[in-house]
Motif scaffolding. Structure first.
Motif, PDB file in Angstrom:
ATOM      1  N   THR A   1      24.391   3.009 -15.886  1.00 27.24           N
ATOM      2  CA  THR A   1      22.948   2.788 -15.899  1.00 27.24           C
ATOM      3  C   THR A   1      22.634   1.451 -15.243  1.00 27.24           C
ATOM      4  OG1 THR A   1      22.661   4.098 -17.906  1.00 27.24           O
ATOM      5  CG2 THR A   1      20.942   2.486 -17.414  1.00 27.24           C
ATOM      6  N   GLY A   2      21.507   1.385 -14.545  1.00 27.28           N
ATOM      7  CA  GLY A   2      21.132   0.122 -13.905  1.00 27.28           C
ATOM      8  C   GLY A   2      19.735   0.164 -13.341  1.00 27.28           C
ATOM      9  N   LYS A   3      19.281  -0.985 -12.887  1.00 31.83           N
ATOM     10  CA  LYS A   3      17.978  -1.126 -12.248  1.00 31.83           C
ATOM     11  C   LYS A   3      18.171  -1.509 -10.792  1.00 31.83           C
ATOM     12  CE  LYS A   3      15.286  -2.619 -16.303  1.00 31.83           C
ATOM     13  NZ  LYS A   3      14.356  -3.661 -16.828  1.00 31.83           N
ATOM     14  N   ALA A   4      17.339  -0.941  -9.939  1.00 35.93           N
ATOM     15  CA  ALA A   4      17.368  -1.281  -8.521  1.00 35.93           C
ATOM     16  C   ALA A   4      16.100  -2.040  -8.151  1.00 35.93           C
ATOM     17  CB  ALA A   4      17.478  -0.021  -7.673  1.00 35.93           C
ATOM     18  N   VAL A   5      16.191  -2.811  -7.084  1.00 37.54           N
ATOM     19  CA  VAL A   5      15.025  -3.492  -6.529  1.00 37.54           C
ATOM     20  C   VAL A   5      14.818  -3.006  -5.106  1.00 37.54           C
ATOM     21  CG1 VAL A   5      14.051  -5.706  -5.805  1.00 37.54           C
ATOM     22  CG2 VAL A   5      15.306  -5.544  -7.967  1.00 37.54           C
ATOM     23  N   ALA A   6      13.629  -2.508  -4.826  1.00 37.03           N
ATOM     24  CA  ALA A   6      13.243  -2.123  -3.469  1.00 37.03           C
ATOM     25  C   ALA A   6      12.471  -3.285  -2.859  1.00 37.03           C
ATOM     26  CB  ALA A   6      12.397  -0.860  -3.495  1.00 37.03           C
ATOM     27  N   GLN A   7      13.042  -3.895  -1.826  1.00 41.18           N
ATOM     28  CA  GLN A   7      12.415  -5.027  -1.149  1.00 41.18           C
ATOM     29  C   GLN A   7      11.830  -4.555   0.184  1.00 41.18           C
ATOM     30  OE1 GLN A   7      15.244  -8.332  -0.900  1.00 41.18           O
ATOM     31  NE2 GLN A   7      16.320  -7.488  -2.684  1.00 41.18           N
ATOM     32  N   LEU A   8      10.564  -4.868   0.409  1.00 41.38           N
ATOM     33  CA  LEU A   8       9.891  -4.440   1.637  1.00 41.38           C
ATOM     34  C   LEU A   8       9.666  -5.642   2.546  1.00 41.38           C
ATOM     35  CD1 LEU A   8       6.881  -2.037   1.975  1.00 41.38           C
ATOM     36  CD2 LEU A   8       6.884  -4.220   3.179  1.00 41.38           C
ATOM     37  N   TYR A   9      10.135  -5.511   3.795  1.00 43.28           N
ATOM     38  CA  TYR A   9       9.965  -6.550   4.806  1.00 43.28           C
ATOM     39  C   TYR A   9       9.157  -5.983   5.974  1.00 43.28           C
ATOM     40  CZ  TYR A   9      13.687  -9.000   2.305  1.00 43.28           C
ATOM     41  OH  TYR A   9      14.439  -9.621   1.333  1.00 43.28           O
ATOM     42  N   VAL A  10       8.308  -6.822   6.526  1.00 45.39           N
ATOM     43  CA  VAL A  10       7.463  -6.425   7.648  1.00 45.39           C
ATOM     44  C   VAL A  10       7.981  -7.069   8.927  1.00 45.39           C
ATOM     45  CG1 VAL A  10       5.162  -6.710   8.663  1.00 45.39           C
ATOM     46  CG2 VAL A  10       5.396  -5.969   6.291  1.00 45.39           C
ATOM     47  N   GLU A  11       8.025  -6.263   9.988  1.00 47.53           N
ATOM     48  CA  GLU A  11       8.316  -6.762  11.326  1.00 47.53           C
ATOM     49  C   GLU A  11       7.059  -6.558  12.168  1.00 47.53           C
ATOM     50  OE1 GLU A  11      11.186  -5.776  15.184  1.00 47.53           O
ATOM     51  OE2 GLU A  11      11.660  -4.908  13.220  1.00 47.53           O
ATOM     52  N   LEU A  12       6.454  -7.661  12.596  1.00 45.36           N
ATOM     53  CA  LEU A  12       5.213  -7.590  13.351  1.00 45.36           C
ATOM     54  C   LEU A  12       5.507  -7.525  14.851  1.00 45.36           C
ATOM     55  CD1 LEU A  12       3.024 -10.127  11.341  1.00 45.36           C
ATOM     56  CD2 LEU A  12       3.033  -7.623  11.206  1.00 45.36           C
TER      57      LEU A  12
ATOM     58  N   ARG B   1       7.254  -8.915   2.036  1.00 43.66           N
ATOM     59  CA  ARG B   1       5.843  -8.757   1.729  1.00 43.66           C
ATOM     60  C   ARG B   1       5.584  -7.992   0.425  1.00 43.66           C
ATOM     61  NH1 ARG B   1       4.780 -12.680   3.973  1.00 43.66           N
ATOM     62  NH2 ARG B   1       3.595 -12.950   5.906  1.00 43.66           N
ATOM     63  N   GLN B   2       6.602  -7.361  -0.140  1.00 39.58           N
ATOM     64  CA  GLN B   2       6.394  -6.632  -1.390  1.00 39.58           C
ATOM     65  C   GLN B   2       7.759  -6.294  -1.987  1.00 39.58           C
ATOM     66  OE1 GLN B   2       4.826  -6.075  -4.228  1.00 39.58           O
ATOM     67  NE2 GLN B   2       2.963  -5.644  -3.042  1.00 39.58           N
ATOM     68  N   PHE B   3       7.786  -6.077  -3.285  1.00 40.41           N
ATOM     69  CA  PHE B   3       9.001  -5.599  -3.947  1.00 40.41           C
ATOM     70  C   PHE B   3       8.608  -4.909  -5.232  1.00 40.41           C
ATOM     71  CE2 PHE B   3       8.417 -10.068  -5.197  1.00 40.41           C
ATOM     72  CZ  PHE B   3       8.376  -9.974  -6.579  1.00 40.41           C
ATOM     73  N   GLU B   4       9.480  -4.027  -5.692  1.00 41.87           N
ATOM     74  CA  GLU B   4       9.309  -3.345  -6.976  1.00 41.87           C
ATOM     75  C   GLU B   4      10.675  -3.126  -7.588  1.00 41.87           C
ATOM     76  OE1 GLU B   4       6.661  -2.684  -8.679  1.00 41.87           O
ATOM     77  OE2 GLU B   4       5.101  -3.040  -7.146  1.00 41.87           O
TER      78      GLU B   4
ATOM     79  N   GLU C   1      -0.529  -0.851  15.285  1.00 38.87           N
ATOM     80  CA  GLU C   1       0.370  -0.463  16.364  1.00 38.87           C
ATOM     81  C   GLU C   1       1.534  -1.443  16.492  1.00 38.87           C
ATOM     82  OE1 GLU C   1       0.250   0.473  21.177  1.00 38.87           O
ATOM     83  OE2 GLU C   1      -1.617   0.229  20.034  1.00 38.87           O
ATOM     84  N   GLY C   2       2.739  -0.903  16.455  1.00 36.65           N
ATOM     85  CA  GLY C   2       3.936  -1.709  16.643  1.00 36.65           C
ATOM     86  C   GLY C   2       4.514  -2.293  15.370  1.00 36.65           C
ATOM     87  N   ILE C   3       3.838  -2.114  14.234  1.00 36.06           N
ATOM     88  CA  ILE C   3       4.364  -2.652  12.980  1.00 36.06           C
ATOM     89  C   ILE C   3       5.528  -1.796  12.503  1.00 36.06           C
ATOM     90  CG2 ILE C   3       3.881  -3.083  10.544  1.00 36.06           C
ATOM     91  CD1 ILE C   3       1.004  -3.679  11.282  1.00 36.06           C
ATOM     92  N   LYS C   4       6.607  -2.470  12.142  1.00 37.74           N
ATOM     93  CA  LYS C   4       7.738  -1.793  11.522  1.00 37.74           C
ATOM     94  C   LYS C   4       7.878  -2.272  10.085  1.00 37.74           C
ATOM     95  CE  LYS C   4      10.361  -1.219  15.831  1.00 37.74           C
ATOM     96  NZ  LYS C   4      11.633  -1.550  16.551  1.00 37.74           N
ATOM     97  N   ILE C   5       8.141  -1.352   9.198  1.00 42.13           N
ATOM     98  CA  ILE C   5       8.272  -1.665   7.778  1.00 42.13           C
ATOM     99  C   ILE C   5       9.670  -1.272   7.336  1.00 42.13           C
ATOM    100  CG2 ILE C   5       7.386  -1.186   5.469  1.00 42.13           C
ATOM    101  CD1 ILE C   5       4.696  -0.435   6.856  1.00 42.13           C
TER     102      ILE C   5
ATOM    103  N   LEU D   1      18.783  -3.136   4.960  1.00 43.26           N
ATOM    104  CA  LEU D   1      17.487  -2.458   4.968  1.00 43.26           C
ATOM    105  C   LEU D   1      17.635  -1.063   5.574  1.00 43.26           C
ATOM    106  CD1 LEU D   1      15.354  -5.513   6.190  1.00 43.26           C
ATOM    107  CD2 LEU D   1      15.450  -4.586   3.867  1.00 43.26           C
ATOM    108  N   PRO D   2      18.033  -0.081   4.769  1.00 42.58           N
ATOM    109  CA  PRO D   2      18.294   1.248   5.313  1.00 42.58           C
ATOM    110  C   PRO D   2      17.046   2.052   5.667  1.00 42.58           C
ATOM    111  CG  PRO D   2      18.623   1.252   2.944  1.00 42.58           C
ATOM    112  CD  PRO D   2      18.404  -0.182   3.343  1.00 42.58           C
ATOM    113  N   VAL D   3      15.909   1.708   5.095  1.00 41.23           N
ATOM    114  CA  VAL D   3      14.694   2.493   5.318  1.00 41.23           C
ATOM    115  C   VAL D   3      13.828   1.827   6.377  1.00 41.23           C
ATOM    116  CG1 VAL D   3      12.562   3.354   4.266  1.00 41.23           C
ATOM    117  CG2 VAL D   3      14.701   3.414   2.982  1.00 41.23           C
ATOM    118  N   LEU D   4      13.416   2.606   7.371  1.00 32.37           N
ATOM    119  CA  LEU D   4      12.520   2.115   8.409  1.00 32.37           C
ATOM    120  C   LEU D   4      11.341   3.063   8.554  1.00 32.37           C
ATOM    121  CD1 LEU D   4      11.660   0.389  10.849  1.00 32.37           C
ATOM    122  CD2 LEU D   4      13.220   1.774  12.261  1.00 32.37           C
ATOM    123  N   CYS D   5      10.134   2.491   8.467  1.00 31.97           N
ATOM    124  CA  CYS D   5       8.919   3.246   8.734  1.00 31.97           C
ATOM    125  C   CYS D   5       8.185   2.555   9.875  1.00 31.97           C
ATOM    126  CB  CYS D   5       8.012   3.306   7.503  1.00 31.97           C
ATOM    127  SG  CYS D   5       8.690   4.241   6.116  1.00 31.97           S
TER     128      CYS D   5
END
Length: 869
Positions: free
Chosen positions: A776-787, A801-804, A843-847, A856-860
């Motif tokens: 059992t454990g807790k994870a942290v999702a960290q969100l970074y912005v690339e402008l 810019r955000q985390f949960e 336009e052009g923002i990567k999250i 950072l495995p997730v890219l939007c």
């Protein structure tokens, strides 16, 4: 830089300072150099009055009714502290008993009630930041507020979001939440909300650029350093957490001792009037740091509202830049009556806003003594005595919160061969004084000004007395059946080593406030550098020579160097427990024995070498002349710098392992409020503010002859002898650029924290976080912005810019996490337009979303799809 930063008109000089005034910037005889070219602090007058924000309208209406009926003496009384050691708290204002306003008690610290009893010593800000848990940040804030209220503290002096951690060896970085503006902002805002939900008033500090302890203070013979910060860097880094604190409704703000762009923070009209009160819409009151008040008229018209602790340049001389001198300055016309009215209404409105007019307790403790009885005014030569400590227990069940914060902050950096968690029957050998007690006794060092025993917090005014301390030695011995302790920092000879033994090596690194020097370190880590204290590196290496399995446990105020031992084969695990407060041992054993998986993440970068940092973030030691500390690295501090310089740190910002594994999947991006323009919608119309009679009051209102009480020597009063002789006919040499005509409202303003349009959600990222491991454990999702580069500005590649943080997830269990981004989160500060600029339509923002800035495995992609790398 205009020649007004240290204006102190003759009307407000104390007798002491007539001979040796703090030098005006325009004097050719002073020794310090002017600020670096291009780093200016333009004048911004007059002070925008408070009361135009709808959420504060009721409080300001009540304040208006009260302030309209106050005498000049009563108004001045609320703006000026009563003097050093002139009451039960570290600072207190005068009172208005006729209208039901008591002396307001202001007390340290950001982690608990300083110099008190029956209080909780919570983990400090850096530990809270490492949790990446907003709920815990808020919960700790509530507990701090409850204890402040229970002790009768009106204003608890925290949270600290400055220092931001620009200088890795800076003495007070540990009081804040980490070396990132978003982490600081969310930690600070959640703390403010929690504290003020109880009715206690928070005081966000230190505004601004307070990044080094040495040479921070000005006096009659010295000048505090100048932090020279460009406009964009100020807004995007150092102001960011203060803006979020204002947005959270913080009731008060404390200025820094030092200068920004050669203008003292406590009397910089640009910082206070322009940015804080106009652009950010701050509705509360501004106070000085203790003895950080440097002038009378200049500070008043620049936007300062309260002088703490009230004394002039030298405490306990019985003089003040304000107090009776502020009364004089109002009578002679040098301080406008409407400025005084605004000072007072800001203080009273905040008092009303947080319900302190309704059965709020009076102080029941003394910061000056632990005795039950003593002098009521210790700073006076002769003082009445009485009961000063009632020993009220305010701890409730806050030990649970303190332990949870310390536990969730514990950051696992390395865990080769899954040596952790330990088992109760493991053969353990424990080394290091950091595992044990202070041999001189609990709280034997004033303001924790030493590093003896387990390090629970740094030192200085940001501390609290420990009501008790569970050491690692005590906690381990209560669990482990085969534990042997060597509470020494020298590896002992004759230690018997068996193949199955596990060595637990405790090391530490300390820092604190400049008024205490510990082991040669004057607050900042000058002597120790970024190395572990007490030859900790040697202790680790000695253990690694003898044992095949070594676990290093670190209690530290900030980054330490690990290169001497981190890659040794026998060093299997490294645990950073930060600064754990009173539950040091229990929180640690909760994790290392496996009751909980570690879920902390690094709130700063750990480098391979101190040379990896830019030279501009070094400490500056220059005993003569004003230090010009120019922020030439701009936006590139901590991980932003490492990425730009293409340097791989030892451990990246946000890094933290678990006993289990997590998988991020099914990411999706949705647009909420469209970014259909580069700049936010026009700010709302500013509402009218309360108005007052601006006639100079009758001099009799501050005449000593009207006072009906026994005068206490050195106590600071608003009264004057023969005030009727003071006239308002003289013309005064106000600062260059001074005006009574209001500025055009800043387009970036419009509400608390700025234009409300800045805080509209523009994008939301949703993803599934699944526990793919066996624990059992807790994870942290960290969100970074690339402008995008289309903005035309040099911008850091990645910005948090955000985390949960998830709930506890059992093996196989998942949770859907949603992370929201505001317009401001994807904007840069346009120094020409003086507003926040975002890419049109995004336009052009990567999250990016992941476990750390380096993972950072997730890219939007805005306008495109989300993917998992």
């Amino acid at each position: 830089m205009a020649p007004w930063a240290h204006l102190a008109l003759a009307s407000v000089f104390t007798p002491l300072l007539l001979a040796s005034p703090v030098p005006d910037e325009s004097e050719s005889t002073h020794s310090h150099k002017r600020a670096a070219e291009g780093y200016d602090s333009p004048p911004y007058y007059p002070t925008p009055p408070g009361g135009w924000v709808p959420d504060w309208s009721e409080a300001y209406s009540k304040a208006h009714d009260l302030v309209s009926n106050m005498t000049l003496a009563e108004k001045v009384n609320l703006t000026t502290g009563t003097g050093f050691f002139m009451g039960p708290c570290v600072g207190q204002t005068g009172s208005v008993p006729r209208l039901g306003i008591p002396n307001l008690c202001l007390q340290d610290s950001p982690l608990g009630i300083r110099n008190s009893d029956h209080n909780t010593a919570f983990p400090p800000g850096i530990t809270v930041g490492a949790t990446f848990n907003k709920d815990l940040m808020y919960e700790r804030g509530v507990a701090l507020g409850e204890e402040a209220r229970g002790k009768g503290v009106n204003v608890l002096l925290g949270p600290s979001v400055g220092a931001l951690g620009r200088k890795p060896r800076g003495g007070r970085n540990w009081e804040g939440f980490g070396a990132d503006p978003t982490l600081q902002a969310l930690g600070g805002a959640q703390t403010v909300k929690g504290m003020q939900s109880t009715g206690a008033i928070a005081a966000i500090k230190h505004y601004i650029g307070n990044e080094q302890e040495m040479h921070r203070m000005s006096s009659i013979v010295t000048k505090g350093y100048s932090s020279n910060i460009d406009d964009r860097t100020l807004h995007e880094l150092y102001l960011w957490p203060f803006a979020e604190g204002v947005r959270a409704g913080v009731g008060s703000l404390m200025t820094a001792y030092s200068d920004v762009n050669s203008s003292s923070c406590s009397q910089s009209s640009k910082l206070l009037n322009g940015i804080l009160k106009d652009e950010l819409g701050f509705q509360g009151f501004v106070m000085t740091d203790w003895l950080g008040h440097y002038s009378g008229v200049a500070s008043a018209i620049a936007g300062l509202d309260m002088s703490m602790p009230g004394d002039g340049a030298v405490p306990l001389f019985g003089d003040s830049y304000w107090g009776s001198e502020l009364s004089r300055s109002v009578l002679n016309g040098s301080v406008p009556v409407d400025r005084l009215n605004d000072m007072v209404q800001r203080i009273v409105a905040t008092w009303y806003k947080y319900g302190q007019d309704k059965d709020y307790p009076l102080p029941n403790f003394s910061t000056n003594t632990q005795d039950k009885e003593g002098p009521l005014y210790p700073g006076a030569l002769f003082s009445p005595s009485g009961v000063v400590n009632q020993f009220v227990d305010v701890t409730s069940n806050h030990n649970i919160t303190a332990r949870a914060v310390a536990r969730e902050a514990i950051t696992l950096l390395k865990n080769d061969m899954d040596i952790l968690p330990l088992h109760s029957d493991d053969s353990l050998k424990v080394f290091g004084t950091d595992a044990g007690r202070n041999p001189d006794g609990l709280n034997s060092c004033a303001d924790q000004g030493c590093n003896k025993g387990v390090l629970t917090m740094g030192w200085g005014s940001g501390t609290a007395r420990l009501p008790y301390l569970i050491t690692p030695q005590e906690a381990i011995s209560s669990i482990a059946k085969n534990a042997e302790f060597h509470i020494t920092d020298k590896f002992p000879s004759g230690v018997t080593v068996s193949p199955d033994d596990i060595a637990l090596v405790f090391i530490s690194a300390d820092s604190g406030e400049n008024f205490i020097t510990v082991e040669g370190n004057p607050g900042d880590r000058t002597k120790a550098g970024l190395n572990a204290w007490h030859d900790g590196d040697e202790l680790v290496k000695a253990a690694a020579e003898k044992f095949s399995n070594v676990v290093v446990i670190v209690h530290t105020v900030g980054p330490i160097l690990m290169e001497e031992w981190i890659e040794l084969k026998s060093v299997k695990a490294v645990v950073v427990a930060h600064l754990p407060g009173q539950e040091a041992g229990n929180s640690l054993t909760d994790v290392i024995f496996g009751d909980y998986s570690p879920s902390g993440h690094m709130p700063y970068t750990i480098p391979r070498s101190e040379d990896d940092y830019p030279d501009s973030v070094d400490l500056i030691s220059q005993p003569f002349g004003q230090i010009q500390d120019t922020y030439t690295e701009g936006l590139y501090i901590d991980y932003r710098h490492f990425i730009k310089a293409n340097l791989t740190p030892r451990y990246a910002f946000g890094h933290g392992l678990s006993y289990t594994t997590f998988n991020f999947s099914q990411p999706s991006l949705s647009t909420k409020t469209p970014l259909d323009s580069a700049y936010p919608a026009a700010r709302p119309t500013k509402l009218p503010t309360p108005s007052y009679n601006t006639s100079i009051p009758d001099a009799s209102e501050v005449a000593w002859s009207s006072a009906k009480f026994t005068r206490i020597w050195r106590y600071l009063y608003p009264y004057l002898d023969k005030p009727e002789s003071i006239t308002a006919t003289k013309k005064y040499a106000y600062p260059e650029g001074y005006s009574t005509e209001p500025h055009e409202v800043p387009r970036a303003g419009g509400g608390e924290g700025g234009n409300p349009a800045l805080f509209e959600t523009v994008f939301s990222v949703q993803l599934e976080v699944r526990n793919t491991g066996k624990r059992t454990g807790k994870a942290v999702a960290q969100l970074y912005v690339e402008l995008p580069s289309s903005l035309g500005l040099d911008t850091p590649a990645l910005q948090l810019r955000q985390f949960e943080k998830t709930k506890e997830l059992a093996p196989g269990q998942s949770e859907t996490v949603t992370l929201h981004l505001t317009r401001k989160d994807v904007s840069v500060w346009d120094v020409v337009v003086q507003d926040w600029k975002a890419p049109v339509n995004g336009e052009g923002i990567k999250i990016w979303v992941g476990n750390s800035v380096a993972d950072l495995p997730v890219l939007c992609v805005v306008g495109g799809k989300c993917s998992v790398q």
